[in-house]
Scaffold this motif. Structure first.
Motif, PDB file in Angstrom:
ATOM      1  N   UNK A   1      -0.660   9.435  -3.947  1.00  0.00           N
ATOM      2  CA  UNK A   1      -1.838   9.522  -3.085  1.00  0.00           C
ATOM      3  C   UNK A   1      -1.462   9.097  -1.674  1.00  0.00           C
ATOM      4  N   UNK A   2      -2.396   9.269  -0.761  1.00  0.00           N
ATOM      5  CA  UNK A   2      -2.151   8.832   0.613  1.00  0.00           C
ATOM      6  C   UNK A   2      -2.364   7.310   0.704  1.00  0.00           C
ATOM      7  N   UNK A   3      -1.696   6.653   1.635  1.00  0.00           N
ATOM      8  CA  UNK A   3      -1.922   5.218   1.829  1.00  0.00           C
ATOM      9  C   UNK A   3      -3.389   4.906   2.146  1.00  0.00           C
ATOM     10  N   UNK A   4      -4.055   5.797   2.873  1.00  0.00           N
ATOM     11  CA  UNK A   4      -5.466   5.572   3.206  1.00  0.00           C
ATOM     12  C   UNK A   4      -6.319   5.557   1.944  1.00  0.00           C
ATOM     13  N   UNK A   5      -6.067   6.502   1.038  1.00  0.00           N
ATOM     14  CA  UNK A   5      -6.835   6.562  -0.204  1.00  0.00           C
ATOM     15  C   UNK A   5      -6.597   5.316  -1.056  1.00  0.00           C
ATOM     16  N   UNK A   6      -5.352   4.876  -1.114  1.00  0.00           N
ATOM     17  CA  UNK A   6      -5.018   3.679  -1.900  1.00  0.00           C
ATOM     18  C   UNK A   6      -5.682   2.446  -1.300  1.00  0.00           C
TER      19      UNK A   6
ATOM     20  N   UNK B   1     -15.632   3.745  -0.523  1.00  0.00           N
ATOM     21  CA  UNK B   1     -15.657   5.158  -0.900  1.00  0.00           C
ATOM     22  C   UNK B   1     -14.543   5.912  -0.172  1.00  0.00           C
ATOM     23  N   UNK B   2     -13.990   6.881  -0.851  1.00  0.00           N
ATOM     24  CA  UNK B   2     -12.943   7.689  -0.196  1.00  0.00           C
ATOM     25  C   UNK B   2     -13.600   8.585   0.832  1.00  0.00           C
ATOM     26  N   UNK B   3     -12.994   8.626   1.983  1.00  0.00           N
ATOM     27  CA  UNK B   3     -13.643   9.355   3.074  1.00  0.00           C
ATOM     28  C   UNK B   3     -12.911  10.519   3.420  1.00  0.00           C
TER      29      UNK B   3
ATOM     30  N   UNK C   1       0.835  -1.199   0.000  1.00  0.00           N
ATOM     31  CA  UNK C   1       0.000   0.000   0.000  1.00  0.00           C
ATOM     32  C   UNK C   1       0.872   1.252   0.000  1.00  0.00           C
ATOM     33  N   UNK C   2       1.919   1.259   0.796  1.00  0.00           N
ATOM     34  CA  UNK C   2       2.816   2.416   0.844  1.00  0.00           C
ATOM     35  C   UNK C   2       3.500   2.612  -0.516  1.00  0.00           C
ATOM     36  N   UNK C   3       3.989   1.533  -1.114  1.00  0.00           N
ATOM     37  CA  UNK C   3       4.655   1.635  -2.418  1.00  0.00           C
ATOM     38  C   UNK C   3       3.692   2.124  -3.492  1.00  0.00           C
ATOM     39  N   UNK C   4       2.490   1.598  -3.493  1.00  0.00           N
ATOM     40  CA  UNK C   4       1.501   2.011  -4.478  1.00  0.00           C
ATOM     41  C   UNK C   4       1.068   3.464  -4.257  1.00  0.00           C
ATOM     42  N   UNK C   5       0.964   3.874  -3.009  1.00  0.00           N
ATOM     43  CA  UNK C   5       0.612   5.263  -2.702  1.00  0.00           C
ATOM     44  C   UNK C   5       1.689   6.215  -3.224  1.00  0.00           C
ATOM     45  N   UNK C   6       2.942   5.861  -3.034  1.00  0.00           N
ATOM     46  CA  UNK C   6       4.030   6.704  -3.552  1.00  0.00           C
ATOM     47  C   UNK C   6       3.977   6.774  -5.070  1.00  0.00           C
ATOM     48  N   UNK C   7       3.739   5.631  -5.690  1.00  0.00           N
ATOM     49  CA  UNK C   7       3.671   5.570  -7.152  1.00  0.00           C
ATOM     50  C   UNK C   7       2.528   6.426  -7.699  1.00  0.00           C
ATOM     51  N   UNK C   8       1.402   6.386  -7.024  1.00  0.00           N
ATOM     52  CA  UNK C   8       0.218   7.136  -7.460  1.00  0.00           C
ATOM     53  C   UNK C   8       0.220   8.587  -6.988  1.00  0.00           C
TER      54      UNK C   8
END
Length: 98
Positions: free
Chosen positions: A83-88, A96-98, A74-81
């Motif tokens: 975005x925040x880890x929570x959003x990912x 739904x994004x909160x 999740x952290x790696x994908x968040x950095x790639x995108x």
């Protein structure tokens, strides 16, 4: 002196060759190997590999390894995108994004 070294080396070589083939191939797996194998097998729906990975470590260790792998992913994908880890995490789970 060299004769003693040769004798010792010969005994060592003979003792390792005398082991059954299965004993030499058997090795221990750490919890991260087990977790990675388990997750990949789940993603590929490989039931035999799932069953094999679950025998490598205790269920608690496997659970910890899978959890650690999920956090790192999740952290790696968040950095790639960007975005925040929570959003990912919410996106991956279809929440739904909160």
């Amino acid at each position: 002196m060299f004769g003693q070294i040769r004798k010792y080396a010969s005994r060592l070589r003979d003792s390792t060759q005398a082991q059954p083939a299965g004993a030499r191939e058997r090795r221990t797996h750490n919890l991260f190997e087990a977790a990675a194998t388990y997750v990949v097998a789940r993603a590929e729906d490989d039931q035999d590999r799932i069953a094999e990975a679950t025998t490598w470590v205790s269920p608690e260790a496997l659970s910890f390894g899978v959890s650690e792998l999920a956090c790192r992913a999740v952290v790696a994908l968040a950095r790639e995108r960007g975005e925040s880890p929570a959003a990912v995490a919410r996106d991956l789970l279809g929440l739904p994004t909160g």
